[in-house]
Design an enzyme around this catalytic site. Structure first.
Site, PDB file in Angstrom:
ATOM      1  N   MET A  33       0.839  -1.205   0.000  1.00 46.40           N
ATOM      2  CA  MET A  33       0.000   0.000   0.000  1.00 46.40           C
ATOM      3  C   MET A  33       0.873   1.254   0.000  1.00 46.40           C
ATOM      4  O   MET A  33       0.387   2.348   0.271  1.00 46.40           O
ATOM      5  CB  MET A  33      -0.936  -0.008   1.202  1.00 46.40           C
ATOM      6  N   GLY A  34       2.178   1.075  -0.292  1.00 45.92           N
ATOM      7  CA  GLY A  34       3.048   2.235  -0.391  1.00 45.92           C
ATOM      8  C   GLY A  34       3.520   2.749   0.955  1.00 45.92           C
ATOM      9  O   GLY A  34       3.380   2.082   1.976  1.00 45.92           O
ATOM     10  N   LEU A  36       6.676   3.168   1.702  1.00 46.56           N
ATOM     11  CA  LEU A  36       7.546   2.012   1.927  1.00 46.56           C
ATOM     12  C   LEU A  36       8.596   2.258   3.013  1.00 46.56           C
ATOM     13  O   LEU A  36       8.993   3.384   3.277  1.00 46.56           O
ATOM     14  CB  LEU A  36       8.236   1.632   0.612  1.00 46.56           C
ATOM     15  N   GLU A  38      11.970  -0.225   5.204  1.00 44.21           N
ATOM     16  CA  GLU A  38      12.939  -1.301   4.952  1.00 44.21           C
ATOM     17  C   GLU A  38      12.309  -2.696   4.971  1.00 44.21           C
ATOM     18  O   GLU A  38      12.847  -3.622   4.379  1.00 44.21           O
ATOM     19  CB  GLU A  38      14.065  -1.248   5.991  1.00 44.21           C
ATOM     20  N   HIS A  40       9.365  -3.465   3.604  1.00 39.67           N
ATOM     21  CA  HIS A  40       8.939  -3.659   2.213  1.00 39.67           C
ATOM     22  C   HIS A  40      10.160  -3.925   1.330  1.00 39.67           C
ATOM     23  O   HIS A  40      10.141  -4.786   0.455  1.00 39.67           O
ATOM     24  CB  HIS A  40       8.242  -2.409   1.677  1.00 39.67           C
ATOM     25  N   GLN A  64     -10.428  -2.640   1.785  1.00 41.07           N
ATOM     26  CA  GLN A  64     -10.002  -3.303   3.020  1.00 41.07           C
ATOM     27  C   GLN A  64     -10.051  -2.398   4.244  1.00 41.07           C
ATOM     28  O   GLN A  64      -9.653  -2.795   5.333  1.00 41.07           O
ATOM     29  CB  GLN A  64      -8.609  -3.916   2.857  1.00 41.07           C
ATOM     30  N   LYS A 152       4.963 -10.221   8.941  1.00 42.12           N
ATOM     31  CA  LYS A 152       4.453  -9.141   9.806  1.00 42.12           C
ATOM     32  C   LYS A 152       2.923  -9.201   9.872  1.00 42.12           C
ATOM     33  O   LYS A 152       2.316  -9.000  10.914  1.00 42.12           O
ATOM     34  CB  LYS A 152       4.937  -7.800   9.240  1.00 42.12           C
ATOM     35  N   GLN A 156      -2.818 -12.483   7.351  1.00 39.43           N
ATOM     36  CA  GLN A 156      -2.989 -12.149   5.928  1.00 39.43           C
ATOM     37  C   GLN A 156      -2.225 -13.144   5.053  1.00 39.43           C
ATOM     38  O   GLN A 156      -2.744 -13.640   4.040  1.00 39.43           O
ATOM     39  CB  GLN A 156      -2.480 -10.726   5.685  1.00 39.43           C
ATOM     40  N   SER A 188       6.341  -0.519  10.147  1.00 33.85           N
ATOM     41  CA  SER A 188       4.992  -0.417   9.612  1.00 33.85           C
ATOM     42  C   SER A 188       4.794   0.994   9.094  1.00 33.85           C
ATOM     43  O   SER A 188       5.291   1.958   9.703  1.00 33.85           O
ATOM     44  CB  SER A 188       3.969  -0.699  10.717  1.00 33.85           C
TER      45      SER A 188
END
Ligand code: AMP
Length: 287
Positions: A33-34, A36, A38, A40, A64, A152, A156, A188
């Site tokens: 979801m951008g 970003l 480290e 990601h 979501q 993380k 999901q 996060s």
């Protein structure tokens, strides 16, 4: 550092992937979801090491988020994200507009029943159906290849694995370890919501998980006992308000009567405006 092309349309994404596959290349997808960080980037680097072309998708998926959640205020910075994708080895960024992903209000949804209703699902009942629906769409646009997801978001990851298996999707789902700040806080995008005062308090999730793990290592095989230990650590932090502290079977997400085999400890709590989640794996047979 090479610039990474950014495409907004699914047809452009498909064309780039088709070209890579025509040359015999393997392709990897990192859905995000951008905003970003480290964590990601570790997924992107893993994919870049295993594939010839890595695509990072950046899309804040309205489906979501429930009413009252942070869809409108979710942090966004595409220019910075593209630079971080380049630094980590991505070959293409797919950043669709909402109209590209949802040209009409979808009346089709993908639900991984049961798994979508426990843990996070009790607090965010529509969340995972929104996730699986958008990931199914991304997989359909992406086609055969590998897709990388972080542990993380452990529930999901389990749900997406199950969706891909149940629906025979031609995508190998690869789980990647959680990237943490030096004090243990899981990275996060939502950590930007934390004030300077709240930031140290946010380590309580990691401290709670470690206390739960210590209880099992010290011999507890009673889930109630381990959950109480985790909940007590969370409750001792005045800036945190707990949603849950749970120990489940790592594969099924069921709560066992007696702790055995591979387990996952999971916590969720609010710290100020941020709702944070974290988890930790533990194999009782390896203790
Ligand atoms: P998000 O942008 O939050 O939807 O996350 C995109 C992907 O990055 C998901 O597969 C996440 O599980 C993963 N991710 C988020 N934070 C971390 C982290 N700290 N370490 C590893 N992976 C992460």
């Amino acid at each position: 550092m090479n610039a990474v092309p950014v495409v907004e349309r699914a047809c452009e994404l498909r064309a780039a992937l088709d070209a890579a596959r025509r040359d015999g290349g393997a392709v990897g997808l990192v859905p995000t979801m951008g905003y970003l960080h480290e964590g990601h980037q570790s997924l992107v680097a893993r994919s870049a090491g295993e594939n010839d072309l890595t695509v990072v998708s950046i899309f804040v998926n309205p489906l979501q988020f429930a009413e009252g959640e942070d869809y409108g205020t979710y942090p966004r910075d595409l220019d910075r994200d593209v630079k971080m994708c380049a630094a980590a080895g991505a070959g293409l960024v797919f950043a669709p507009l909402t109209e590209e992903m949802y040209p009409q209000t979808p009346i089709t949804s993908v639900a991984v029943n049961g798994l979508n209703a426990v843990l996070e699902g009790r607090f965010r009942p529509t969340h995972f159906d929104g996730v699986t629906t958008v990931v199914a769409k991304l997989f359909a646009m992406f086609g055969p290849g590998r897709a990388y997801f972080g542990e993380k978001d452990y529930q999901q990851l389990a749900i997406i694995r199950r969706m891909a298996a149940d629906l025979s999707m031609p995508v190998e789902v690869v789980g990647c370890p959680t990237f943490r700040e030096s004090d243990g806080l899981a990275m996060s995008s939502r950590n930007v919501y934390l004030t300077a005062e709240e930031r140290p308090a946010a380590t309580v999730l990691w401290r709670s998980l470690q206390a739960g793990r210590d209880a099992v290592v010290e011999g507890s095989r009673n889930p109630d006992e381990v959950e109480s230990v985790m909940a007590a650590v969370l409750a001792a932090e005045p800036m945190a308000s707990t949603d849950y502290a749970a120990v489940v079977d790592a594969a099924t997400l069921d709560r066992p009567d007696v702790l055995a085999g591979e387990l996952r400890l999971l916590v969720a709590a609010h710290v100020g405006k941020a709702r944070l989640i974290d988890n930790l794996g533990l194999d009782v047979d390896q203790l």
